[in-house]
Design a protein around this motif. Structure first.
Motif, PDB file in Angstrom:
ATOM      1  N   PHE A  72       3.435   6.240   0.835  1.00  0.00           N
ATOM      2  CA  PHE A  72       3.718   4.746   0.918  1.00  0.00           C
ATOM      3  C   PHE A  72       3.753   4.133   2.357  1.00  0.00           C
ATOM      4  CE2 PHE A  72       7.246   1.514   1.577  1.00  0.00           C
ATOM      5  CZ  PHE A  72       6.943   0.615   0.567  1.00  0.00           C
ATOM      6  N   ARG A  73       4.159   5.419   3.535  1.00  0.00           N
ATOM      7  CA  ARG A  73       3.965   5.057   4.743  1.00  0.00           C
ATOM      8  C   ARG A  73       2.646   4.567   5.328  1.00  0.00           C
ATOM      9  NH1 ARG A  73       8.397   9.248   6.701  1.00  0.00           N
ATOM     10  NH2 ARG A  73      10.608   7.845   6.503  1.00  0.00           N
ATOM     11  N   LYS A  74       1.730   5.551   4.808  1.00  0.00           N
ATOM     12  CA  LYS A  74       0.300   5.365   4.981  1.00  0.00           C
ATOM     13  C   LYS A  74      -0.311   4.123   4.490  1.00  0.00           C
ATOM     14  CE  LYS A  74      -1.137  10.164   5.333  1.00  0.00           C
ATOM     15  NZ  LYS A  74      -1.859  11.175   4.836  1.00  0.00           N
ATOM     16  N   LEU A  75      -0.026   3.544   3.232  1.00  0.00           N
ATOM     17  CA  LEU A  75      -0.216   2.471   2.501  1.00  0.00           C
ATOM     18  C   LEU A  75       0.201   1.073   3.577  1.00  0.00           C
ATOM     19  CD1 LEU A  75      -0.073   3.129  -1.114  1.00  0.00           C
ATOM     20  CD2 LEU A  75      -1.988   2.811   0.172  1.00  0.00           C
ATOM     21  N   ARG A  76       1.389   1.146   3.885  1.00  0.00           N
ATOM     22  CA  ARG A  76       2.174   0.141   4.834  1.00  0.00           C
ATOM     23  C   ARG A  76       1.480   0.090   6.254  1.00  0.00           C
ATOM     24  NH1 ARG A  76       8.105   0.614   6.466  1.00  0.00           N
ATOM     25  NH2 ARG A  76       8.194   2.024   4.767  1.00  0.00           N
ATOM     26  N   GLN A  77       1.019   1.099   6.625  1.00  0.00           N
ATOM     27  CA  GLN A  77       0.173   1.253   7.944  1.00  0.00           C
ATOM     28  C   GLN A  77      -1.441   0.386   7.722  1.00  0.00           C
ATOM     29  OE1 GLN A  77       0.133   5.377   9.283  1.00  0.00           O
ATOM     30  NE2 GLN A  77       2.271   5.239  10.122  1.00  0.00           N
ATOM     31  N   ARG A  79      -1.992  -1.615   5.307  1.00  0.00           N
ATOM     32  CA  ARG A  79      -1.926  -3.136   5.303  1.00  0.00           C
ATOM     33  C   ARG A  79      -1.601  -3.978   6.419  1.00  0.00           C
ATOM     34  NH1 ARG A  79       2.021  -3.133   0.077  1.00  0.00           N
ATOM     35  NH2 ARG A  79       0.630  -2.601  -1.324  1.00  0.00           N
ATOM     36  N   SER A  80      -0.687  -3.241   7.318  1.00  0.00           N
ATOM     37  CA  SER A  80      -0.391  -3.775   8.736  1.00  0.00           C
ATOM     38  C   SER A  80      -1.939  -3.951   9.687  1.00  0.00           C
ATOM     39  CB  SER A  80       0.635  -3.120   9.447  1.00  0.00           C
ATOM     40  OG  SER A  80       0.118  -1.724   9.941  1.00  0.00           O
ATOM     41  N   ASP A  83      -4.108  -6.866   8.365  1.00  0.00           N
ATOM     42  CA  ASP A  83      -3.460  -8.058   8.774  1.00  0.00           C
ATOM     43  C   ASP A  83      -3.820  -8.435  10.048  1.00  0.00           C
ATOM     44  OD1 ASP A  83      -2.312  -8.453   6.049  1.00  0.00           O
ATOM     45  OD2 ASP A  83      -0.341  -7.962   6.870  1.00  0.00           O
TER      46      ASP A  83
END
Length: 84
Positions: A72-77, A79-80, A83
């Motif tokens: 989840f943390r990797k996916l959030r990174q 995505r950021s 962006d």
């Protein structure tokens, strides 16, 4: 031969009283009848088999949650970074 004092059996320290549903009790009795054992033998066997399985499941759950959080943390990174 040495004279050792007789070992006293401790009563009640090794006993466990549990309440189960009628359905579970009838399943245990059916297994005991099927394999020509006592219900106590079946309960002991189920506990001996079940405890290591539950320990393994708990360990697997811990690993799964840990890996999921990392993913989840990797996916959030990712995505950021997209962006930007």
């Amino acid at each position: 031969m040495t004279n050792r004092p007789k070992k006293q059996k401790t009563r009640g320290d090794h006993c466990l009283n549990i309440f189960v549903s009628y359905e579970l009790k009838s399943q245990l009795k059916a297994l005991a009848d099927k394999y020509d054992r006592t219900t106590s033998d079946i309960v002991r066997a189920v506990l001996k088999i079940g405890i290591p399985m539950m320990e393994g499941l708990s360990t697997a759950e811990e690993v799964m949650v840990k890996e999921y959080v990392q993913l989840f943390r990797k996916l959030r990174q990712v995505r950021s970074l997209k962006d930007l």
